[in-house]
Design an enzyme around this catalytic site. Structure first.
Site, PDB file in Angstrom:
ATOM      1  N   GLU A  14     -66.964 -29.689  56.912  1.00 30.15           N
ATOM      2  CA  GLU A  14     -67.001 -31.115  57.227  1.00 30.15           C
ATOM      3  C   GLU A  14     -67.865 -31.420  58.457  1.00 30.15           C
ATOM      4  O   GLU A  14     -67.687 -32.445  59.106  1.00 30.15           O
ATOM      5  CB  GLU A  14     -65.574 -31.627  57.442  1.00 30.15           C
ATOM      6  CG  GLU A  14     -64.696 -31.499  56.216  1.00 30.15           C
ATOM      7  CD  GLU A  14     -63.276 -31.966  56.480  1.00 30.15           C
ATOM      8  OE1 GLU A  14     -63.085 -33.179  56.657  1.00 30.15           O
ATOM      9  OE2 GLU A  14     -62.378 -31.117  56.515  1.00 30.15           O
ATOM     10  N   SER A 142     -61.073 -33.594  53.511  1.00 25.75           N
ATOM     11  CA  SER A 142     -62.102 -34.462  52.934  1.00 25.75           C
ATOM     12  C   SER A 142     -62.343 -34.201  51.453  1.00 25.75           C
ATOM     13  O   SER A 142     -63.455 -34.390  50.953  1.00 25.75           O
ATOM     14  CB  SER A 142     -63.430 -34.337  53.701  1.00 25.75           C
ATOM     15  OG  SER A 142     -63.304 -34.916  54.978  1.00 25.75           O
ATOM     16  N   TYR A 209     -67.606 -40.660  51.681  1.00 29.78           N
ATOM     17  CA  TYR A 209     -68.605 -40.777  52.742  1.00 29.78           C
ATOM     18  C   TYR A 209     -69.937 -41.394  52.331  1.00 29.78           C
ATOM     19  O   TYR A 209     -70.724 -41.761  53.198  1.00 29.78           O
ATOM     20  CB  TYR A 209     -68.845 -39.391  53.369  1.00 29.78           C
ATOM     21  CG  TYR A 209     -67.575 -38.834  53.942  1.00 29.78           C
ATOM     22  CD1 TYR A 209     -66.935 -39.475  55.004  1.00 29.78           C
ATOM     23  CD2 TYR A 209     -66.967 -37.701  53.408  1.00 29.78           C
ATOM     24  CE1 TYR A 209     -65.738 -38.989  55.515  1.00 29.78           C
ATOM     25  CE2 TYR A 209     -65.781 -37.206  53.925  1.00 29.78           C
ATOM     26  CZ  TYR A 209     -65.178 -37.859  54.979  1.00 29.78           C
ATOM     27  OH  TYR A 209     -63.998 -37.374  55.482  1.00 29.78           O
ATOM     28  N   ARG A 248     -53.183 -40.070  59.592  1.00 35.12           N
ATOM     29  CA  ARG A 248     -53.312 -40.898  58.394  1.00 35.12           C
ATOM     30  C   ARG A 248     -52.703 -40.166  57.215  1.00 35.12           C
ATOM     31  O   ARG A 248     -53.004 -38.983  56.993  1.00 35.12           O
ATOM     32  CB  ARG A 248     -54.777 -41.212  58.095  1.00 35.12           C
ATOM     33  CG  ARG A 248     -54.985 -42.402  57.163  1.00 35.12           C
ATOM     34  CD  ARG A 248     -56.395 -42.490  56.631  1.00 35.12           C
ATOM     35  NE  ARG A 248     -56.634 -41.456  55.633  1.00 35.12           N
ATOM     36  CZ  ARG A 248     -57.600 -40.545  55.718  1.00 35.12           C
ATOM     37  NH1 ARG A 248     -58.431 -40.544  56.762  1.00 35.12           N
ATOM     38  NH2 ARG A 248     -57.747 -39.645  54.781  1.00 35.12           N
ATOM     39  N   ASP A 250     -52.075 -39.883  53.087  1.00 35.29           N
ATOM     40  CA  ASP A 250     -52.650 -40.248  51.795  1.00 35.29           C
ATOM     41  C   ASP A 250     -51.588 -40.141  50.708  1.00 35.29           C
ATOM     42  O   ASP A 250     -50.807 -39.176  50.678  1.00 35.29           O
ATOM     43  CB  ASP A 250     -53.827 -39.337  51.459  1.00 35.29           C
ATOM     44  CG  ASP A 250     -54.986 -39.499  52.434  1.00 35.29           C
ATOM     45  OD1 ASP A 250     -55.097 -40.586  53.034  1.00 35.29           O
ATOM     46  OD2 ASP A 250     -55.765 -38.543  52.598  1.00 35.29           O
ATOM     47  N   GLU A 267     -50.782 -35.728  51.559  1.00 35.65           N
ATOM     48  CA  GLU A 267     -51.055 -34.954  52.766  1.00 35.65           C
ATOM     49  C   GLU A 267     -51.129 -35.879  53.968  1.00 35.65           C
ATOM     50  O   GLU A 267     -51.206 -37.101  53.832  1.00 35.65           O
ATOM     51  CB  GLU A 267     -52.362 -34.174  52.632  1.00 35.65           C
ATOM     52  CG  GLU A 267     -53.590 -35.043  52.456  1.00 35.65           C
ATOM     53  CD  GLU A 267     -54.861 -34.222  52.274  1.00 35.65           C
ATOM     54  OE1 GLU A 267     -54.821 -32.990  52.412  1.00 35.65           O
ATOM     55  OE2 GLU A 267     -55.912 -34.823  51.991  1.00 35.65           O
ATOM     56  N   ASN A 269     -53.372 -36.323  57.589  1.00 34.58           N
ATOM     57  CA  ASN A 269     -54.624 -35.963  58.247  1.00 34.58           C
ATOM     58  C   ASN A 269     -54.446 -36.208  59.741  1.00 34.58           C
ATOM     59  O   ASN A 269     -54.287 -37.355  60.161  1.00 34.58           O
ATOM     60  CB  ASN A 269     -55.761 -36.817  57.680  1.00 34.58           C
ATOM     61  CG  ASN A 269     -57.132 -36.397  58.178  1.00 34.58           C
ATOM     62  OD1 ASN A 269     -57.273 -35.895  59.281  1.00 34.58           O
ATOM     63  ND2 ASN A 269     -58.144 -36.624  57.360  1.00 34.58           N
ATOM     64  N   GLY A 273     -60.955 -39.591  59.963  1.00 33.92           N
ATOM     65  CA  GLY A 273     -62.371 -39.855  60.151  1.00 33.92           C
ATOM     66  C   GLY A 273     -62.620 -41.104  60.982  1.00 33.92           C
ATOM     67  O   GLY A 273     -61.852 -42.070  60.941  1.00 33.92           O
TER      68      GLY A 273
END
Length: 306
Positions: A14, A142, A209, A248, A250, A267, A269, A273
């Site tokens: 990443e 990601s 992205y 964060r 998901d 999951e 994070n 990002g």
């Protein structure tokens, strides 16, 4: 003036995402009045330590992926005694290992997708779960290396033969429905965003992205009970892993049989990002917080050895 060193780049899959995050953070922190040193992290750890000597007041960790959000750099910064943003060693390491995080989530009573770890040989030999299912690396972010295997799909053996993410893969039940995400700052859930992939067939790396790769709907147009439940689960997951700063979560939201549907936590994070297309800054803006204000909050909540 507070001196902040921004670590970005790194040596994970990443790296490009981290470079983008770090560049945005450097601009925002300078706008907010901090003295900022940008440190492009490469494979030479000694060079990183030299760049942090003399020690800055705070390290802003804008690294993503392995060595950046798995507890590795956090351990170095703890050793050096430099406060840093986001979660500490233990929470970072556990969150990066999807199977370990799932075990903690399940023990906290949070909804997770049924699944198991399988070897490459077992995956090549036969379907490990009823179709459809998801194959993912246990310690990448990601959506790197994630595959959805559906009925009539003949890619399973090829996925196993070309697997580059360790001797095992995490295989989970595929949850139909919608993709949701919830940002958390401290003990506060920000909002629920629905993500609709445009560039890929699911919310993969390209959808995350690429410019225009996905559409973000904020607030998500889901049943109010499901919206509130997602906010509660995100805060509970943040607490269950002992995260700090921002994170964060998901989710998959299965509303195929009507609403309110089934929420499944995929999951957490610990290094969300911070690129121009990222979700956490978008949710912060939805709550009235500018990007420089978000970055300032992260710096003000930096800590070490916690």
């Amino acid at each position: 003036m507070t001196r902040v060193a921004v670590l970005y780049g790194g040596i994970s899959a990443e790296r490009e995402v981290s470079l983008s995050s770090g560049q945005q953070v450097v601009i925002a922190l300078r706008e907010a009045g901090f003295a900022v040193d940008a440190v492009d992290v490469g494979p030479d750890l000694g060079a990183v330590i030299a760049a942090l000597t003399p020690a800055p007041d705070v390290v802003f960790n804008a690294l993503h992926g392995r060595f950046g959000e798995d507890g590795a750099i956090q351990g170095v910064l703890d050793w050096l005694g430099i406060p840093y943003t986001h979660s500490g060693v233990r929470a970072s390491a556990v969150a990066m290992n999807k199977q370990a995080a799932k075990a903690l989530f399940a023990s906290a009573g949070l909804p997770v997708a049924p699944g198991r770890m399988v070897s490459r040989d077992d995956l090549e030999a036969a379907d490990p779960l009823p179709l459809p299912y998801v194959v993912k690396p246990v310690n990448e972010g990601s959506s790197v290396g994630v595959h959805v295997v559906r009925g009539g799909d003949n890619r399973r053996a090829e996925i196993a033969r070309t697997w580059q993410y360790g001797p095992q893969a995490l295989v989970e039940e595929y949850i139909p429905g919608r993709e949701l995400t919830v940002g958390v700052m401290g003990e506060r859930a920000l909002a629920v965003t629905e993500i609709r992939a445009v560039a890929g067939s699911f919310y993969d790396y390209e959808s995350k992205y690429a410019d225009g790769g996905s559409r973000h709907i904020i607030p998500a147009t889901v049943h109010p009970d499901a919206y509130a439940r997602a906010m509660d689960i995100a805060v509970a997951a943040h607490r269950a892993l002992g995260c700090r700063g921002a994170s964060r979560c998901d989710f998959r939201y299965d509303d195929t049989e009507g609403e309110p549907g089934r929420l499944v936590l995929l999951e957490i994070n610990t290094q969300p990002g911070l690129t121009p297309t990222s979700l956490l800054p978008e949710q912060a803006a939805h709550c009235g917080m500018s990007f420089p204000e978000l970055c300032t909050w992260m710096v003000e909540n930096a800590a070490c050895r916690v």
